[in-house]
Write a protein that holds these residues in place. Structure first.
Motif, PDB file in Angstrom:
ATOM      1  N   GLU A  58       9.736  78.275  42.630  1.00 26.78           N
ATOM      2  CA  GLU A  58       8.387  78.026  42.439  1.00 26.78           C
ATOM      3  C   GLU A  58       7.899  78.818  41.578  1.00 26.78           C
ATOM      4  N   VAL A  59       7.378  78.204  40.513  1.00 22.33           N
ATOM      5  CA  VAL A  59       6.617  79.164  39.504  1.00 22.33           C
ATOM      6  C   VAL A  59       5.355  80.092  40.372  1.00 22.33           C
ATOM      7  N   LEU A  60       5.570  81.396  40.324  1.00 20.62           N
ATOM      8  CA  LEU A  60       4.476  82.098  40.786  1.00 20.62           C
ATOM      9  C   LEU A  60       3.690  82.800  39.930  1.00 20.62           C
ATOM     10  N   ALA A  61       3.877  83.040  38.868  1.00 22.81           N
ATOM     11  CA  ALA A  61       3.348  84.232  38.000  1.00 22.81           C
ATOM     12  C   ALA A  61       3.722  83.864  36.573  1.00 22.81           C
ATOM     13  N   SER A  64       1.223  83.192  30.237  1.00 21.32           N
ATOM     14  CA  SER A  64       0.848  82.059  29.296  1.00 21.32           C
ATOM     15  C   SER A  64       1.109  80.954  29.980  1.00 21.32           C
ATOM     16  N   GLU A  65       0.275  79.662  29.468  1.00 20.03           N
ATOM     17  CA  GLU A  65       0.572  78.524  29.833  1.00 20.03           C
ATOM     18  C   GLU A  65       2.096  77.933  29.342  1.00 20.03           C
ATOM     19  N   GLU A  66       2.469  78.588  28.008  1.00 24.07           N
ATOM     20  CA  GLU A  66       3.950  78.319  27.483  1.00 24.07           C
ATOM     21  C   GLU A  66       4.779  78.575  28.654  1.00 24.07           C
ATOM     22  N   SER A  67       4.864  79.836  29.228  1.00 32.44           N
ATOM     23  CA  SER A  67       5.745  80.404  30.046  1.00 32.44           C
ATOM     24  C   SER A  67       5.732  79.691  31.358  1.00 32.44           C
ATOM     25  N   ARG A  68       4.361  79.296  31.631  1.00 28.01           N
ATOM     26  CA  ARG A  68       4.463  78.527  32.964  1.00 28.01           C
ATOM     27  C   ARG A  68       5.172  77.009  32.727  1.00 28.01           C
ATOM     28  N   LEU A  69       4.712  76.471  31.694  1.00 30.06           N
ATOM     29  CA  LEU A  69       5.495  75.218  31.491  1.00 30.06           C
ATOM     30  C   LEU A  69       6.725  75.013  31.302  1.00 30.06           C
ATOM     31  N   VAL A  70       7.610  75.965  30.535  1.00 26.01           N
ATOM     32  CA  VAL A  70       8.712  75.769  30.301  1.00 26.01           C
ATOM     33  C   VAL A  70       9.681  76.270  31.598  1.00 26.01           C
ATOM     34  N   ASP A  71       8.903  77.304  32.511  1.00 29.24           N
ATOM     35  CA  ASP A  71       9.572  77.391  33.748  1.00 29.24           C
ATOM     36  C   ASP A  71       9.726  76.150  34.688  1.00 29.24           C
ATOM     37  N   LEU A  72       8.561  75.596  34.623  1.00 29.82           N
ATOM     38  CA  LEU A  72       8.378  74.409  35.461  1.00 29.82           C
ATOM     39  C   LEU A  72       9.300  73.122  35.306  1.00 29.82           C
ATOM     40  N   PHE A 107      15.696  71.862  29.200  1.00 32.99           N
ATOM     41  CA  PHE A 107      15.225  73.296  28.811  1.00 32.99           C
ATOM     42  C   PHE A 107      15.154  73.581  27.147  1.00 32.99           C
ATOM     43  N   VAL A 108      15.974  73.202  26.580  1.00 36.18           N
ATOM     44  CA  VAL A 108      15.982  73.262  25.059  1.00 36.18           C
ATOM     45  C   VAL A 108      14.993  72.326  24.672  1.00 36.18           C
ATOM     46  N   ARG A 109      14.792  71.227  24.949  1.00 37.98           N
ATOM     47  CA  ARG A 109      13.682  70.374  24.457  1.00 37.98           C
ATOM     48  C   ARG A 109      12.364  70.865  24.633  1.00 37.98           C
ATOM     49  N   GLY A 110      12.050  71.345  26.025  1.00 37.07           N
ATOM     50  CA  GLY A 110      10.875  72.045  26.284  1.00 37.07           C
ATOM     51  C   GLY A 110      10.550  73.405  25.491  1.00 37.07           C
ATOM     52  N   ALA A 111      11.299  74.284  25.473  1.00 37.30           N
ATOM     53  CA  ALA A 111      11.318  75.494  24.715  1.00 37.30           C
ATOM     54  C   ALA A 111      10.793  75.404  23.422  1.00 37.30           C
ATOM     55  N   GLU A 112      11.649  74.504  22.521  1.00 33.03           N
ATOM     56  CA  GLU A 112      11.512  74.251  21.137  1.00 33.03           C
ATOM     57  C   GLU A 112       9.882  73.489  21.166  1.00 33.03           C
ATOM     58  N   GLN A 113       9.435  72.618  21.985  1.00 34.32           N
ATOM     59  CA  GLN A 113       8.412  71.979  21.962  1.00 34.32           C
ATOM     60  C   GLN A 113       7.444  72.966  21.947  1.00 34.32           C
TER      61      GLN A 113
END
Length: 236
Positions: A58-61, A64-72, A107-113
């Motif tokens: 689970e994402v705990l920390a 930024s929103e970018e890092s939270r979203l790419v981890d999710l 992951f690649v699609r999300g990271a690039e977006q």
């Protein structure tokens, strides 16, 4: 290592060590970790995923929103360097996300977006037990220098030791409840961020900063303040 960076690193270790007191706040500990690590290695974003009692990440920390979203995205798809670092127990480095599209397309699609082009994921591991993964992202391709690898590894190790220490000094079922409570609190904190963002016309990162600052200044836990904000008992 220049004197300025050495001072920053020393301050980060002292801050983390000071956090490891009796009945410490796990949520605050890991947010301190990701913020310090991102700053020290000049990462564009950083996040931390922790396994719950069933072994599910689970994402705990996040910084930024970018890092939270790419981890999710990684956790929901069950693929990506974060998941790989946790399951393998080894560091996973991605100098260019475009080169791993065959292995981790979601992951690649999300990271690039989100404009993230490289990643470095470090398992939070000690004596054969892996608790989660510390994940660093950059907006440009590249390999993390060895000096930065050592810094990130050291900070991840401190957080790992701290969590395992807390587990060791408490009854095992109490420790599991504490970690689970920290994971569950993320939902309440996200709700509070949304309330603050709406009422103050702030983005989500600024809303979290306001929430965390209030908790620290008043000596309260993040989830307690978040609960008051969501219940409209507190207006920051």
């Amino acid at each position: 290592m220049d004197a300025s960076r050495e001072t920053q690193l020393a301050e980060a270790f002292v801050t983390l060590a000071d956090t490891l007191v009796a009945d410490y706040d796990v949520v605050d500990l890991v947010h301190t970790l990701v913020t310090a690590c991102a700053s020290l290695v000049d990462a564009s974003a950083a996040g931390l995923a922790l396994a719950d009692r069933t072994g599910r990440l689970e994402v705990l920390a996040s910084t930024s929103e970018e890092s939270r979203l790419v981890d999710l995205m990684q956790l929901r798809a069950g693929q990506g360097p974060c998941v790989e670092a946790f399951t393998s127990g080894t560091v996973v480095s991605v100098p260019d996300v475009g080169q791993v599209v065959g292995s981790w397309p979601t992951f690649v699609r999300g990271a690039e977006q989100l404009g993230l082009r490289s990643a470095h994921c470090i398992p939070m591991r000690l004596r054969g037990e892996t608790l989660g993964s510390l994940n660093l992202f950059w907006r440009t391709p590249g390999v993390l220098p060895e000096s930065d690898v050592a810094v990130a590894r050291g900070l991840a190790d401190i957080a790992t030791i701290g969590i395992l220490h807390q587990r060791a000094v408490a009854e095992s079922d109490v420790a599991r409840r504490q970690l689970q409570h920290a994971l569950d609190s993320r939902v309440l904190i996200e709700q509070a961020k949304g309330v603050i963002s709406h009422t103050h016309s702030l983005d989500m990162d600024a809303a979290f900063a306001l929430l965390r600052d209030h908790a620290r200044v008043n000596g309260r836990r993040l989830q307690e303040v978040a609960d008051d904000v969501v219940a409209r008992r507190l207006t920051l």
